[in-house]
Scaffold this motif. Structure first.
Motif, mmCIF file in Angstrom:
data_model
loop_
_atom_site.group_PDB
_atom_site.id
_atom_site.type_symbol
_atom_site.label_atom_id
_atom_site.label_comp_id
_atom_site.label_asym_id
_atom_site.label_seq_id
_atom_site.Cartn_x
_atom_site.Cartn_y
_atom_site.Cartn_z
ATOM 1 N N ASP A 87 0.876 -1.098 -0.043
ATOM 2 C CA ASP A 87 0.133 0.051 0.072
ATOM 3 C C ASP A 87 0.847 1.202 -0.035
ATOM 4 O OD1 ASP A 87 0.904 0.306 2.577
ATOM 5 O OD2 ASP A 87 -1.022 -0.019 3.534
ATOM 6 N N VAL A 88 0.105 2.341 0.054
ATOM 7 C CA VAL A 88 1.004 3.688 -0.131
ATOM 8 C C VAL A 88 2.082 3.809 1.061
ATOM 9 C CG1 VAL A 88 0.829 6.120 -0.271
ATOM 10 C CG2 VAL A 88 -1.082 4.720 -1.473
ATOM 11 N N ASP A 89 1.461 3.675 2.387
ATOM 12 C CA ASP A 89 2.347 3.667 3.343
ATOM 13 C C ASP A 89 3.536 2.758 3.539
ATOM 14 O OD1 ASP A 89 3.069 4.150 5.919
ATOM 15 O OD2 ASP A 89 2.056 2.979 7.000
ATOM 16 N N GLY A 90 3.359 1.502 2.785
ATOM 17 C CA GLY A 90 4.552 0.425 2.813
ATOM 18 C C GLY A 90 5.380 1.106 1.598
ATOM 19 N N VAL A 91 4.884 1.478 0.429
ATOM 20 C CA VAL A 91 5.671 1.970 -0.650
ATOM 21 C C VAL A 91 6.462 3.181 -0.434
ATOM 22 C CG1 VAL A 91 5.614 2.753 -3.141
ATOM 23 C CG2 VAL A 91 4.193 0.739 -2.570
ATOM 24 N N THR A 92 5.852 4.099 0.321
ATOM 25 C CA THR A 92 6.569 5.451 0.999
ATOM 26 C C THR A 92 7.756 4.978 1.830
ATOM 27 O OG1 THR A 92 4.857 5.852 2.170
ATOM 28 C CG2 THR A 92 4.753 7.167 0.116
ATOM 29 N N SER A 93 7.224 4.188 2.557
ATOM 30 C CA SER A 93 8.330 3.713 3.789
ATOM 31 C C SER A 93 9.548 3.151 3.089
ATOM 32 C CB SER A 93 7.646 2.679 4.567
ATOM 33 O OG SER A 93 6.550 2.872 5.217
ATOM 34 N N SER A 94 9.319 2.360 1.984
ATOM 35 C CA SER A 94 10.565 1.505 1.400
ATOM 36 C C SER A 94 11.135 2.405 0.655
ATOM 37 C CB SER A 94 9.670 0.474 0.409
ATOM 38 O OG SER A 94 9.028 -0.508 0.877
ATOM 39 N N ALA A 95 10.395 3.550 0.168
ATOM 40 C CA ALA A 95 11.329 4.439 -0.884
ATOM 41 C C ALA A 95 12.243 5.408 0.109
ATOM 42 C CB ALA A 95 10.514 5.330 -1.556
ATOM 43 N N LEU A 96 11.521 5.712 1.317
ATOM 44 C CA LEU A 96 12.509 6.626 2.350
ATOM 45 C C LEU A 96 13.580 5.912 2.732
ATOM 46 C CD1 LEU A 96 12.798 9.245 3.892
ATOM 47 C CD2 LEU A 96 11.029 8.181 5.505
ATOM 48 N N LEU A 97 13.414 4.679 3.327
ATOM 49 C CA LEU A 97 14.326 3.872 3.714
ATOM 50 C C LEU A 97 15.556 3.547 2.800
ATOM 51 C CD1 LEU A 97 15.501 2.405 6.186
ATOM 52 C CD2 LEU A 97 14.318 0.337 5.793
ATOM 53 N N GLN A 98 15.120 3.530 1.604
ATOM 54 C CA GLN A 98 16.217 3.204 0.479
ATOM 55 C C GLN A 98 16.990 4.412 0.130
ATOM 56 O OE1 GLN A 98 17.784 1.240 -1.298
ATOM 57 N NE2 GLN A 98 16.621 0.775 -3.421
ATOM 58 N N ARG A 99 16.506 5.576 0.357
ATOM 59 C CA ARG A 99 16.930 6.674 0.057
ATOM 60 C C ARG A 99 17.910 7.313 1.258
ATOM 61 N NH1 ARG A 99 15.162 10.460 -3.822
ATOM 62 N NH2 ARG A 99 15.396 12.114 -2.371
ATOM 63 N N THR A 100 17.513 6.884 2.492
ATOM 64 C CA THR A 100 18.141 7.085 3.798
ATOM 65 C C THR A 100 19.580 6.262 3.821
ATOM 66 O OG1 THR A 100 16.526 7.660 5.089
ATOM 67 C CG2 THR A 100 18.462 6.924 6.140
ATOM 68 N N TYR A 272 -5.757 15.819 -1.667
ATOM 69 C CA TYR A 272 -5.052 15.398 -2.994
ATOM 70 C C TYR A 272 -4.237 14.266 -2.744
ATOM 71 C CZ TYR A 272 -6.093 20.093 -5.229
ATOM 72 O OH TYR A 272 -6.710 21.196 -5.715
ATOM 73 N N ILE A 273 -3.929 14.049 -1.817
ATOM 74 C CA ILE A 273 -3.199 12.862 -1.367
ATOM 75 C C ILE A 273 -4.268 11.655 -1.280
ATOM 76 C CG2 ILE A 273 -1.969 11.649 0.290
ATOM 77 C CD1 ILE A 273 -0.321 14.360 1.255
ATOM 78 N N GLY A 274 -5.064 12.018 -0.488
ATOM 79 C CA GLY A 274 -6.161 10.787 -0.075
ATOM 80 C C GLY A 274 -7.137 10.268 -1.214
ATOM 81 N N PHE A 275 -7.321 11.558 -2.208
ATOM 82 C CA PHE A 275 -8.148 11.114 -3.488
ATOM 83 C C PHE A 275 -7.818 11.028 -4.704
ATOM 84 C CE2 PHE A 275 -10.946 12.388 0.274
ATOM 85 C CZ PHE A 275 -11.736 11.097 0.227
ATOM 86 N N ILE A 276 -6.462 11.611 -4.965
ATOM 87 C CA ILE A 276 -5.793 11.826 -6.136
ATOM 88 C C ILE A 276 -4.502 11.097 -6.353
ATOM 89 C CG2 ILE A 276 -5.118 13.372 -7.825
ATOM 90 C CD1 ILE A 276 -7.338 15.277 -7.016
ATOM 91 N N LEU A 277 -3.627 11.404 -5.484
ATOM 92 C CA LEU A 277 -2.195 10.900 -5.727
ATOM 93 C C LEU A 277 -2.253 9.323 -4.925
ATOM 94 C CD1 LEU A 277 0.031 13.811 -4.612
ATOM 95 C CD2 LEU A 277 -0.958 13.051 -6.869
ATOM 96 N N GLY A 278 -2.847 9.243 -3.840
ATOM 97 C CA GLY A 278 -2.618 7.923 -3.099
ATOM 98 C C GLY A 278 -3.327 6.862 -3.871
ATOM 99 N N PRO A 279 -4.776 6.925 -4.691
ATOM 100 C CA PRO A 279 -5.231 5.848 -5.152
ATOM 101 C C PRO A 279 -4.327 5.483 -6.247
ATOM 102 C CG PRO A 279 -7.013 7.611 -4.419
ATOM 103 C CD PRO A 279 -5.719 8.102 -4.162
ATOM 104 N N ARG A 280 -3.720 6.622 -7.070
ATOM 105 C CA ARG A 280 -2.793 6.367 -8.088
ATOM 106 C C ARG A 280 -1.754 5.247 -7.616
ATOM 107 N NH1 ARG A 280 -5.811 10.480 -9.458
ATOM 108 N NH2 ARG A 280 -6.364 10.842 -11.658
ATOM 109 N N LEU A 281 -1.048 5.631 -6.603
ATOM 110 C CA LEU A 281 0.107 4.826 -5.945
ATOM 111 C C LEU A 281 -0.228 3.573 -5.507
ATOM 112 C CD1 LEU A 281 1.790 7.748 -4.086
ATOM 113 C CD2 LEU A 281 2.723 6.505 -6.148
ATOM 114 N N ASN A 282 -1.574 3.661 -5.029
ATOM 115 C CA ASN A 282 -2.103 2.145 -4.615
ATOM 116 C C ASN A 282 -2.666 1.324 -5.587
ATOM 117 O OD1 ASN A 282 -2.297 1.335 -1.918
ATOM 118 N ND2 ASN A 282 -4.042 2.647 -1.462
#
Length: 560
Positions: A87-100, A272-282
Motif C-alpha cells: 500500500d502507499v504507506d508501505g511503498v513510501t516507507s520502502s522508498a524513504l528507507l532506500q534513500r536514507t 489531494y493525497i487521499g483522493f488523487i495521488l494515493g489511489p494512483r500509487l495504490n
C-alpha cells in the motif's frame, strides 16, 4: 439517510483560557477544545506544529540496536534487503528507507510481495530469496510484527532482521529480531503511538542521520495521510511540513505523478493525497505489482518517471472500472436479497478481484451504514475485507466468530479474513448473532459531529483564514463542521454536474450560496421560502470572480 446531529456543547471557561493565552479567536479556541486540546502548551504545539515538537527517536524501544546494526552493515559493506508492504504507506516507507541508506553509502534492494500471488507480509520463501541475493540484513517496513516463524526462518538462513512496523503485536509478543521498532509493543514507552510506518522510518532516518532531510518530507506526508492515521502530534508536524515540499518537490517520480494527475502547481492539501495521488500509487498493488509505484518514487529520470506514472494512471482507471462493476453488483445483491435486513452485511462471489474488496466494502458502508464484509471466493477459499461503523469493533466481532474462520486480523474499523466457502453462511449467521447482542439501533444511524452553531454574521474571508489555520485537516483533526438553523431558502436548487446542487440561503441579515456535492436527492426539497437547517464547512468561491465565502454542505434537514 437521516443523520443524528450531535452539536458539541461550548466550554466558555476553557475557550476563554486558550483564547486569552494564545491570542486566538474564541471560535478557534472552541474548535481546539472540541478536539480534546485543552492545555495551553498542547494547544500552542498544535497551532505551531514545527520540528521542535518531534521527539527524540532513541526513545523508541530498540532504536539504539537498529542504529548499531546499520553502522555494522556500513562498516562491513553488507547488502541489505528492504521488505515492504504494497500500500502507499508501505511503498513510501520502502522508498524513504532506500534513500536514507543510500545517503549512508549502503547498498539495498527492495522486495514488495504481490498482493494476489503472495498476500500480505513476510513469507517463508523470502529467506531463500535473501540468501540467494547475498543479503546480510533484512529490514521490514509496515509489516513483520506478527511474522514469528518467518523471522525464525530468516535467522536460520544466517540473516539478521530489523522490524519497523506500526501494527499491534499478537498477544503482546514480538518476533526474535535484532531490533523491533514498534511504538505499540507493550514495553515501548514512546509517547506518540499513532505513527504510520513511514513516520517510523522517518524516526529511523532521524536517528541515523541526526535529522530528517528537508526534501524527504514529501514522502513522509504522502504515506502518513494515505494510511489515515490521526493528524495529531508528530503526524501533524510531518504533514504540515510535507505538503509544501510536495508542491516544490524535485523528485522526478513525484513531479511526473503530479503532472499525470493534473495537480502540478496547485496548493496541495490532504484531500489531494487521499483522493488523487494515493489511489494512483495504490492502484499498482491493487491491480498488479506495487513495484511500479516504488520504482516511480525512486526514479531519477523524468522521462522514465513519466512512463511509470502513466502506467499507474492506467492501473487506476482499470481499478475504477472494476471497482464500479463490483460495487454495482454488490448493491444489486443487497437490494434483491435479504442482506439489507441484516445488521452486518456479508456478501460473497466467485472471482471478485481481491484488490478492490476493501473499497467496495467502504462504498457499501457509505450507502447503507452497516458494517460490511465483502468476500471473493476462489478454489473453495474466500478472501474477505471488512469495514465498520462507529461503535462496532470488527476484530472483537471476528474473534467471537473465529471458529468459522481460517484466519483474520486488523483493526477496529478495518479487517481482513479468510473463510472456507462452505462456512460463509455459518459465519454470516454468527457475526449477525453477535451484532444483535453488541449493537443498538442507534449504532446503525449515522451521526454528524458538529463543532458549533454559528450565526452567519460571523463569516467573512478572514474567518475562513482562521479556520484554515487549523490545517492540515484529516483523521483526528476533521475540517470544522458548523451548523446554522432556521434559515430561509432564497432560490430553488440548481442541479449541476455529478449530482451537485447549489442554492442561496439567508438568516434574514446575511445571505450565502450553499453547494452540496452529490446531494441531488435534496433538490426537490429546496424551494424558495422553505425553512431549513444546514450543517456545513466553509470554503472560498473564487471561480472567475472576487473571492466570497461559500457553504460546503454536509447535511440538510427541514427546520422544526
Amino acid at each position: 439517510m437521516n443523520k443524528r446531529w450531535l452539536i458539541k456543547s461550548p466550554n466558555p471557561k476553557l475557550q476563554k483560557l486558550l483564547s486569552n493565552a494564545l491570542e486566538i479567536h474564541p471560535i478557534i479556541a472552541q474548535l481546539l477544545v472540541n478536539r480534546d486540546i485543552t492545555d495551553i502548551e498542547q494547544a500552542r504545539q498544535f497551532i505551531n506544529a514545527n520540528e521542535s515538537g518531534l521527539h527524540d527517536p532513541f526513545l523508541l524501544k530498540d532504536m539504539d540496536k537498529a542504529v548499531a546494526r546499520i553502522k555494522q552493515a556500513q562498516k562491513n559493506g553488507e547488502s541489505i534487503l528492504i521488505f515492504g508492504d504494497y500500500d502507499v504507506d508501505g511503498v513510501t516507507s520502502s522508498a524513504l528507507l532506500q534513500r536514507t541508506l543510500k545517503r549512508l553509502g549502503l547498498k539495498a534492494i527492495n522486495y514488495i510481495p504481490h498482493r494476489m500471488d503472495e498476500g500480505y507480509g513476510l513469507n517463508h520463501a523470502i529467506a531463500e530469496f535473501a540468501k540467494e541475493n547475498g543479503i546480510h540484513l533484512l529490514i521490514t517496513v509496515d509489516c513483520g510484527i506478527t511474522a514469528f516463524s518467518e523471522v525464525e526462518a530468516i535467522n536460520a538462513a544466517g540473516i539478521d532482521v530489523i522490524i519497523v512496523d506500526h501494527h499491534e503485536p499478537e498477544g503482546g509478543k514480538i518476533p526474535q529480531a535484532v531490533a523491533v521498532i514498534d511504538p505499540k509493543r507493550p514495553d515501548c514507552s514512546y509517547s506518540f503511538k499513532h505513527l504510520a510506518a513511514v513516520g517510523l522510518v522517518a524516526k529511523f532516518t532521524q536517528a541515523l542521520l541526526g535529522q530528517i532531510p528537508e526534501d524527504e518530507f514529501d514522502l513522509i506526508a504522502i504515506g502518513t495521510v494515505a494510511d489515515v492515521v490521526p493528524l495529531r502530534g508528530e503526524n501533524r508536524i510531518f504533514v504540515k511540513k510535507g505538503l509544501p515540499v510536495i508542491e516544490q518537490t524535485r523528485k522526478a517520480g513525484l513531479m511526473a505523478l503530479l503532472d499525470v494527475a493534473k495537480v502540478r502547481g496547485k496548493k496541495i492539501k490532504p484531500f489531494y493525497i487521499g483522493f488523487i495521488l494515493g489511489p494512483r500509487l495504490n492502484a499498482a498493488g491493487r491491480m498488479d505489482s506495487a513495484t511500479t509505484a516504488l520504482q516511480l518514487l525512486l526514479a531519477d529520470n523524468y522521462t522514465d518517471a513519466f512512463a511509470l506514472a502513466q502506467s499507474l494512471e492506467g492501473h487506476n482507471l482499470s481499478r475504477q472500472k472494476m471497482q464500479g462493476e463490483v460495487v454495482q453488483e454488490a448493491f444489486d445483491m443487497i437490494e434483491s436479497g435479504t442482506a439489507k435486513d441484516d445488521q452486518i452485511i456479508v456478501l460473497h462471489k466467485e472471482g471478485w478481484h481481491k484488490g478492490v474488496l476493501g473499497i467496495v466494502a467502504s462504498k457499501i458502508v457509505e450507502k447503507y451504514y452497516r458494517p460490511t464484509i465483502v468476500i471473493s471466493v476462489k478454489d473453495g477459499l474466500g478472501i474477505g475485507s471488512a469495514r465498520s461503523v462507529d461503535g462496532f469493533h470488527l476484530v472483537d466481532a471476528l474473534t467471537n466468530c473465529s471458529s468459522s474462520l481460517e484466519t483474520y486480523g486488523g483493526h477496529k474499523r478495518a479487517a481482513g479474513l479468510k473463510v472456507r466457502h462452505e462456512n460463509i453462511d455459518v459465519f454470516r449467521q454468527a457475526i449477525n448473532d453477535f451484532a444483535r447482542e453488541a449493537m443498538t439501533s442507534g449504532d446503525l444511524t449515522p451521526t454528524l459531529d458538529i463543532d458549533c452553531e454559528v450565526p452567519f454574521k460571523a463569516f467573512n474571508l478572514d474567518f475562513v483564514d482562521l479556520i484554515d489555520s487549523l490545517e492540515p485537516h484529516g483523521e483526528g483533526n476533521p475540517s470544522p463542521l458548523l451548523c446554522t438553523r432556521n434559515l430561509t431558502v432564497k432560490s430553488a436548487a440548481t442541479l449541476m454536474g455529478k449530482g451537485t446542487i447549489k442554492f442561496w440561503v439567508t438568516d434574514g441579515d446575511c445571505s450565502f450560496s450553499a453547494v452540496g456535492f452529490g446531494m441531488s436527492e435534496y433538490q426537490p426539497l429546496i424551494k424558495p421560502g422553505k425553512k431549513i437547517d444546514l450543517a456545513y464547512s466553509l470554503m472560498v468561491d473564487d471561480w472567475n470572480k472576487a473571492p466570497v465565502v461559500q457553504l460546503k454542505l454536509k447535511d440538510i434537514r427541514m427546520a422544526e
